[in-house]
Design a protein around this motif. Sequence first.
Motif, PDB file in Angstrom:
ATOM      1  N   PRO A  55       0.676  -1.718  -0.478  1.00 29.86           N
ATOM      2  CA  PRO A  55      -0.148   0.177  -0.230  1.00 29.86           C
ATOM      3  C   PRO A  55       0.823   1.367   0.133  1.00 29.86           C
ATOM      4  CG  PRO A  55       0.210  -0.892   2.154  1.00 29.86           C
ATOM      5  CD  PRO A  55       0.327  -2.248   1.434  1.00 29.86           C
ATOM      6  N   LEU A  56       0.401   1.989  -1.110  1.00 28.42           N
ATOM      7  CA  LEU A  56       0.987   3.461  -0.712  1.00 28.42           C
ATOM      8  C   LEU A  56       0.618   4.630  -1.539  1.00 28.42           C
ATOM      9  CD1 LEU A  56       4.110   4.264   0.651  1.00 28.42           C
ATOM     10  CD2 LEU A  56       4.651   3.990  -2.490  1.00 28.42           C
ATOM     11  N   VAL A  57       0.254   5.534  -0.930  1.00 29.12           N
ATOM     12  CA  VAL A  57      -0.401   6.406  -1.771  1.00 29.12           C
ATOM     13  C   VAL A  57       0.071   6.380  -3.270  1.00 29.12           C
ATOM     14  CG1 VAL A  57      -1.928   7.528  -0.120  1.00 29.12           C
ATOM     15  CG2 VAL A  57       0.231   8.498  -0.213  1.00 29.12           C
ATOM     16  N   SER A  58      -0.709   7.629  -4.320  1.00 29.28           N
ATOM     17  CA  SER A  58       0.506   8.273  -5.183  1.00 29.28           C
ATOM     18  C   SER A  58      -0.099   9.293  -5.705  1.00 29.28           C
ATOM     19  CB  SER A  58       0.878   7.468  -5.277  1.00 29.28           C
ATOM     20  OG  SER A  58       1.547   8.094  -7.158  1.00 29.28           O
ATOM     21  N   GLU A  59       0.666  10.280  -6.906  1.00 26.86           N
ATOM     22  CA  GLU A  59       0.325  11.808  -6.766  1.00 26.86           C
ATOM     23  C   GLU A  59      -0.018  12.753  -5.538  1.00 26.86           C
ATOM     24  OE1 GLU A  59       0.204  12.796 -10.677  1.00 26.86           O
ATOM     25  OE2 GLU A  59       1.607  11.227  -9.385  1.00 26.86           O
ATOM     26  N   THR A  60       0.744  12.197  -4.612  1.00 24.71           N
ATOM     27  CA  THR A  60       0.465  13.525  -3.869  1.00 24.71           C
ATOM     28  C   THR A  60       1.178  15.330  -3.707  1.00 24.71           C
ATOM     29  OG1 THR A  60       3.276  12.557  -2.736  1.00 24.71           O
ATOM     30  CG2 THR A  60       1.334  11.407  -1.817  1.00 24.71           C
ATOM     31  N   TYR A  61       0.074  15.332  -2.941  1.00 24.86           N
ATOM     32  CA  TYR A  61       0.853  17.306  -2.929  1.00 24.86           C
ATOM     33  C   TYR A  61       1.899  17.663  -1.952  1.00 24.86           C
ATOM     34  CZ  TYR A  61      -3.248  17.737  -5.179  1.00 24.86           C
ATOM     35  OH  TYR A  61      -4.947  17.321  -6.395  1.00 24.86           O
ATOM     36  N   CYS A  62       3.055  17.865  -2.753  1.00 23.92           N
ATOM     37  CA  CYS A  62       4.495  18.162  -1.943  1.00 23.92           C
ATOM     38  C   CYS A  62       4.682  19.756  -1.246  1.00 23.92           C
ATOM     39  CB  CYS A  62       5.818  18.166  -2.469  1.00 23.92           C
ATOM     40  SG  CYS A  62       6.770  17.613  -2.149  1.00 23.92           S
ATOM     41  N   VAL A  63       4.711  20.695  -0.273  1.00 25.73           N
ATOM     42  CA  VAL A  63       4.778  21.672  -0.287  1.00 25.73           C
ATOM     43  C   VAL A  63       6.394  22.109   0.967  1.00 25.73           C
ATOM     44  CG1 VAL A  63       2.391  22.631  -1.064  1.00 25.73           C
ATOM     45  CG2 VAL A  63       3.103  22.266   1.514  1.00 25.73           C
TER      46      VAL A  63
END
Length: 367
Positions: A242-250
């Motif tokens: 399990p791994l999320v993706s298309e994450t918002y990085c700031v």
Amino acid sequence: MTSSTNSDDRAFAATDRRLFLRRGLQLGGAVLLGGPLLAACGGSDSSSSTSPTSSGSKSFGELTLRLSWIKNVEFAGSYIADTKGYYTDEGFSKATLIGGGPSATPMETDVVTKKALVAISAPDITGSAVAKGAPLKIIGAQYQKNPFCIMSMAKSPIAKPEDMYGKKIGVQAGNESVWAAYIKATGLDASKITKVPVQFDPLPLTQGTVDGWFSFVTNEPNTLRLKGFKVATMLLADTGYPLVSETYCVRQDTIDKQRDLLKAFLRAEIKGWKANIADPALGAKLAAETYGKGLGLTTKEQTLESKDESALMVSADTKKHGLFTITPELVEENLKTLKYGGLDLTAAKLFDLSIIEEVYKEDPSLI
């Protein structure tokens, strides 16, 4: 991921994207450790964004969003937010979507140097940069599941990890690290699987040269379907990785000083993506005819990708809590998965989900 009307070129672009992402994991950390880039965090803001006024009025200046790849349907929600004026409605004077690709600088670098306000990335890439000292956080995730999968022919489907025993699986050089982490995470006996080095075109799968193909569920399967082949897919995210993706990085300082700006950005993105989920062809058409014009994209193929992307974005949890949210349980699963790849981080070090939670608390109608 798609960059040509030729299906072989599409396959090349898809795999090249994964190679690029793996290189981003290496280059991102190395570059971000450099003194000049980290020093830039304390410098003056670039033209990419302006702070909101102290009165709280909507005046955020220009929004710069760094995309993780070329301007294909992968960023459909942002195209819709731009086209329908959701960004300007939220107080941005304009939106500049910066395309990526194999020759582009790492996404995290553009955020650290303030070339971009937000970047679309992935936990392993951002996590690698954070582990090396980059002041970055993930504030939300479009995909609740990462798009990596094992593709097989429908007549001989690979439905669970153990189905790969005694079979030949085509794995690209750029995906070796993910493959190794997946084997470790699932406890598979690698000696029972024949890993075959492959290039970009998934045609060998259709010819029986291999039994399975390391792939993006949004890309190569659709490439073969459009050529008349029936294929099956097994998501890594559903089978122990399990791994999320298309994450918002700031940047952390953006969270500290421009919280209202980030909430405005997320609201616009939510509206854009909800529109695309309701009509997958909408973003596909914008990708093929406007934002990705000249890349050889077709609305038909992009619509197939768009539908698959929506399936990765919508889950029982997002239906309850809203798009881009990540439950505490999923955060912990991600951290465990990252450890298989050599990254040992805490939730507080990598994630700050308080902003997206505030967005939905302030406006539950967005859910």
